[in-house]
Design a protein around this motif. Sequence first.
Motif, PDB file in Angstrom:
ATOM      1  N   HIS A  89       0.133  -4.738   0.621  1.00 34.36           N
ATOM      2  CA  HIS A  89      -0.279  -3.340   0.595  1.00 34.36           C
ATOM      3  C   HIS A  89      -1.479  -3.117  -0.310  1.00 34.36           C
ATOM      4  CE1 HIS A  89       2.524  -0.981   2.946  1.00 34.36           C
ATOM      5  NE2 HIS A  89       3.529  -1.686   2.470  1.00 34.36           N
ATOM      6  N   THR A  90      -2.293  -2.162   0.078  1.00 36.81           N
ATOM      7  CA  THR A  90      -3.326  -1.604  -0.782  1.00 36.81           C
ATOM      8  C   THR A  90      -2.813  -0.214  -1.174  1.00 36.81           C
ATOM      9  OG1 THR A  90      -4.506  -0.543   1.047  1.00 36.81           O
ATOM     10  CG2 THR A  90      -5.142  -2.808   0.503  1.00 36.81           C
ATOM     11  N   PHE A 130      -0.030   5.511   3.069  1.00 35.04           N
ATOM     12  CA  PHE A 130       0.048   5.799   4.495  1.00 35.04           C
ATOM     13  C   PHE A 130       1.448   5.528   5.029  1.00 35.04           C
ATOM     14  CE2 PHE A 130      -0.634   5.221   9.025  1.00 35.04           C
ATOM     15  CZ  PHE A 130      -1.458   6.292   9.321  1.00 35.04           C
ATOM     16  N   SER A 131       2.071   4.491   4.542  1.00 36.00           N
ATOM     17  CA  SER A 131       3.441   4.189   4.936  1.00 36.00           C
ATOM     18  C   SER A 131       4.366   5.356   4.583  1.00 36.00           C
ATOM     19  CB  SER A 131       3.907   2.902   4.263  1.00 36.00           C
ATOM     20  OG  SER A 131       5.190   2.557   4.681  1.00 36.00           O
ATOM     21  N   MET A 149       1.248   0.373  12.042  1.00 35.39           N
ATOM     22  CA  MET A 149       1.402   1.616  11.283  1.00 35.39           C
ATOM     23  C   MET A 149       0.611   2.751  11.933  1.00 35.39           C
ATOM     24  SD  MET A 149       1.242  -0.079   7.470  1.00 35.39           S
ATOM     25  CE  MET A 149       1.181   1.430   6.549  1.00 35.39           C
ATOM     26  N   ASP A 195      -8.450  -0.291   5.731  1.00 31.93           N
ATOM     27  CA  ASP A 195      -8.079   1.013   5.170  1.00 31.93           C
ATOM     28  C   ASP A 195      -8.847   2.163   5.827  1.00 31.93           C
ATOM     29  OD1 ASP A 195      -6.260  -0.065   3.410  1.00 31.93           O
ATOM     30  OD2 ASP A 195      -7.642  -0.089   1.698  1.00 31.93           O
ATOM     31  N   ARG A 221      -0.316  -5.535  11.238  1.00 28.48           N
ATOM     32  CA  ARG A 221       0.563  -4.582  10.537  1.00 28.48           C
ATOM     33  C   ARG A 221      -0.105  -3.210  10.443  1.00 28.48           C
ATOM     34  NH1 ARG A 221       4.570  -1.803   9.725  1.00 28.48           N
ATOM     35  NH2 ARG A 221       5.240  -1.374   7.625  1.00 28.48           N
ATOM     36  N   VAL A 222      -1.398  -3.188  10.165  1.00 27.44           N
ATOM     37  CA  VAL A 222      -2.132  -1.928  10.094  1.00 27.44           C
ATOM     38  C   VAL A 222      -2.104  -1.234  11.457  1.00 27.44           C
ATOM     39  CG1 VAL A 222      -4.447  -0.938   9.832  1.00 27.44           C
ATOM     40  CG2 VAL A 222      -3.580  -2.562   8.139  1.00 27.44           C
ATOM     41  N   CYS A 280      -7.197  -0.592  14.430  1.00 29.89           N
ATOM     42  CA  CYS A 280      -7.612  -1.760  13.655  1.00 29.89           C
ATOM     43  C   CYS A 280      -7.680  -2.943  14.616  1.00 29.89           C
ATOM     44  CB  CYS A 280      -6.614  -2.036  12.526  1.00 29.89           C
ATOM     45  SG  CYS A 280      -7.080  -3.435  11.498  1.00 29.89           S
ATOM     46  N   SER A 301      -2.705   1.831   2.084  1.00 29.50           N
ATOM     47  CA  SER A 301      -1.668   1.474   3.058  1.00 29.50           C
ATOM     48  C   SER A 301      -0.276   1.841   2.545  1.00 29.50           C
ATOM     49  CB  SER A 301      -1.736  -0.015   3.417  1.00 29.50           C
ATOM     50  OG  SER A 301      -1.401  -0.826   2.315  1.00 29.50           O
ATOM     51  N   ARG A 302      -0.071   1.729   1.243  1.00 31.73           N
ATOM     52  CA  ARG A 302       1.223   2.124   0.668  1.00 31.73           C
ATOM     53  C   ARG A 302       1.437   3.633   0.838  1.00 31.73           C
ATOM     54  NH1 ARG A 302       0.840  -0.456  -3.648  1.00 31.73           N
ATOM     55  NH2 ARG A 302       2.195  -2.157  -3.071  1.00 31.73           N
ATOM     56  N   PHE A 342      -6.965   4.228   8.422  1.00 33.69           N
ATOM     57  CA  PHE A 342      -5.947   5.041   7.748  1.00 33.69           C
ATOM     58  C   PHE A 342      -6.554   6.342   7.243  1.00 33.69           C
ATOM     59  CE2 PHE A 342      -3.443   1.029   6.449  1.00 33.69           C
ATOM     60  CZ  PHE A 342      -2.608   1.134   7.541  1.00 33.69           C
TER      61      PHE A 342
END
Length: 179
Positions: free
Chosen positions: A21-22, A28-29, A137, A86, A133-134, A124, A25-26, A89
Amino acid sequence: MAEHACTTPPRVTEPRTHFTHTPISRSFSGLNGALAQYIEYERDIECANAFDPAFADWVADAEAARHNVLDRIASITTAPISRDADRPFQRISLLTRALISCETGADFTALYALLGSHGHLFACFENDPVGHRVQQMLEVHQDHLHAMADLGEFAEDPLFVDPTDNAGDQRAMTATAAA
């Protein structure tokens, strides 16, 4: 004689084998969960009777969920970009904020159409574990946006008349007569 010194840290040149995670992304989750909760509260309001004693609590819950979503979006849009993945997102977060803040159904419909016409901005295309994974999400988030579009709060106003559409006058008169 000189000793051999390695200046490249180990595993830097190897491809990524897992997702990390960045800050974006954290956040955004968490946004995906908050958006799902907001949509559920809005559905509860649509199905409720305004004279129900619990209606005021449901409206307060929906408003709190809306503020939670907007706060999470603000944290995503102000955070620095750590990697290229990112960017989608941030873009879809900006679109989500605009969709939630729409005043009319016509504005919502116009913004919602961007998912189809400019879908490449909200995807992405990296072909590694991070990219996969991105993208997953982002797809979950788009499913939430589709569910949001089905809510009555964001439905296009049936009495809205497009000033550039000559046939709109006839449709408005028909809709008014039917009401």
